[in-house]
Design an enzyme around this catalytic site. Structure first.
Site, mmCIF file in Angstrom:
data_model
loop_
_atom_site.group_PDB
_atom_site.id
_atom_site.type_symbol
_atom_site.label_atom_id
_atom_site.label_comp_id
_atom_site.label_asym_id
_atom_site.label_seq_id
_atom_site.Cartn_x
_atom_site.Cartn_y
_atom_site.Cartn_z
ATOM 1 C CD1 TRP A 101 2.362 48.063 -4.211
ATOM 2 C CD2 TRP A 101 3.254 49.460 -5.720
ATOM 3 N NE1 TRP A 101 2.626 47.354 -5.353
ATOM 4 C CE2 TRP A 101 3.179 48.179 -6.294
ATOM 5 C CE3 TRP A 101 3.790 50.504 -6.488
ATOM 6 C CZ2 TRP A 101 3.606 47.893 -7.594
ATOM 7 C CZ3 TRP A 101 4.218 50.224 -7.776
ATOM 8 C CH2 TRP A 101 4.124 48.944 -8.323
ATOM 9 C CG ASP A 171 -2.431 52.519 -3.727
ATOM 10 O OD1 ASP A 171 -3.347 51.915 -4.289
ATOM 11 O OD2 ASP A 171 -1.224 52.404 -4.060
ATOM 12 C CE LYS A 195 -1.528 45.670 -9.373
ATOM 13 N NZ LYS A 195 -0.930 46.670 -8.541
#
Ligand SMILES: *Cc1c(COP(=O)(O)O)cnc(C)c1O
Length: 360
Positions: A101, A171, A195
């Site tokens: 990511w 993030d 998530k």
């Protein structure tokens, strides 16, 4: 009805209480005769929903007044572009690449300026967090970027990097609201909600006000300008109303559970049960160096691909779902987010113990 223990990395398990409440309100939300899915985002009813959601989130994270909370669409991946477009005044940013990511975010930023990779853990399949105490931060960097919890590899920054005074952007998709954080240490922290918070389709971005300006890169679309959404209270266009409603319910659930300190304790306890077993097992082994282990995503292997596949299949048959590791790394991964009860982790460890006896 029978519910499984769902170890999916995302979309992921939600608190059962929250799902039940939403089901009860599905046809008639608090006497208004319609579902939240059907109501105008400009209605008084919905205005209350979004305002309460933001207020509860502010309470939970103790967000300082000089930070805006934005409920945006496009997922976490949209932020990979939105952040450089809005923040890259000098067209320079430093990225710490600790997984896929972070790598994607770094690659996206290269479209807009000079994105430097100042540290990485790619040499050991991202199984650790590099030392970030004295990195070669660029003197003109607009920000320093991290992915705080690496969902795929199961590592977590236990200590934030020394950015040498530069704005930190993080993030936090897979560790959002899993423990208390000091928001004032960040310029931006953001996460896709699927998530650890709610259904898929939204990202929450918490941004220090001085970073929200009209001075964005030329050609930045209106919809990708933070100021557009900040000025309109996340309602410049139709927001993801139902998702905001569901997240709001999860915020209330978190408050009822005792807030983020209590969540941290609960998450540490769950993770300890699983890591302690992995450390003592003769068959299974964790893949992350102990000091950088995530509380949320726990990858592990047997060292034998066929045995891994057998484990995932038999676990599923026993009601332990979505334990297959990310397609790029193989093995197994148990995501044990806030809503995973300790009983789920105990059931997993018991299953692993039996599997070890039969296959070890
Ligand atoms: C899942 C994930 C993303 C991508 O989220 P989308 O909402 O699908 O764009 C980004 N970063 C991290 C850390 C993630 O876990």
């Amino acid at each position: 009805m029978s519910r499984v223990y769902n170890f999916s990395a995302g979309p992921a398990v939600l608190p059962e209480e929250v799902l039940k409440e939403a089901a009860e309100e599905m046809l008639d939300y608090r006497g208004c005769g319609m579902s939240v899915m059907e109501m105008s985002h400009r209605s008084k009813m919905f205005e209350n929903i979004i305002q309460e959601a933001e207020a509860d989130l502010r309470d939970l994270l103790e967000i300082p007044d000089n930070y805006k909370v934005l409920f945006l669409q496009g997922g976490a991946s949209q932020q990979f572009a939105m952040i450089p477009m809005n923040l890259m005044k000098n067209r320079v940013a430093d990225y710490i690449v600790t997984g896929q990511w972070a790598k994607k975010a770094w690659q996206e930023a290269q479209k807009y300026g000079k994105a430097n990779k100042i540290a990485s853990s790619e040499d050991k399949t991202y199984s650790y967090i590099p030392d970030c105490s004295d990195l070669p931060i660029s003197p003109d960097a607009d920000y320093v970027y991290i992915c705080e919890n690496n969902t795929i590899y199961g590592t977590k920054f236990k200590k934030l990097p020394n950015t040498k005074g530069k704005t930190l952007v993080a993030d936090v998709s897979s560790c959002f609201l899993s423990e208390p954080v000091d928001v004032s240490k960040y310029g931006i922290l953001y996460g896709g909600v699927q998530k650890n918070i709610g259904p898929a389709g939204m990202v929450i971005s918490i941004i220090r006000e001085d970073l929200i300006t009209e001075d964005v890169l030329p050609g930045t679309p209106t919809m990708l300008t933070f100021k557009t959404h900040a000025d309109a209270g996340s309602m410049y266009n139709t927001p993801n109303c139902y998702c905001i409603y569901m997240c709001g319910k999860v915020f209330k659930w978190l408050k009822k559970m005792g807030g983020l300190s209590a969540m941290k304790e609960r998450n540490e306890n769950k993770a300890r049960i699983l890591y302690d077993f992995l450390d003592s097992s003769s068959l299974f082994k964790g893949t992350v160096v102990p000091e950088d282990r995530s509380l949320m995503n726990v990858p592990f292997v047997t060292g034998n691909k066929d045995l891994d596949a057998k484990f995932v299949k038999e676990a599923q048959e026993a009601g332990l779902e979505n334990l297959k590791g990310h397609r790029t790394v193989g093995g197994m991964r148990a995501s044990i987010y806030n809503a995973m009860p300790v009983e789920g982790v105990e059931a997993l460890v018991n299953f692993m113990k039996n599997f070890e006896k039969e296959n070890g």
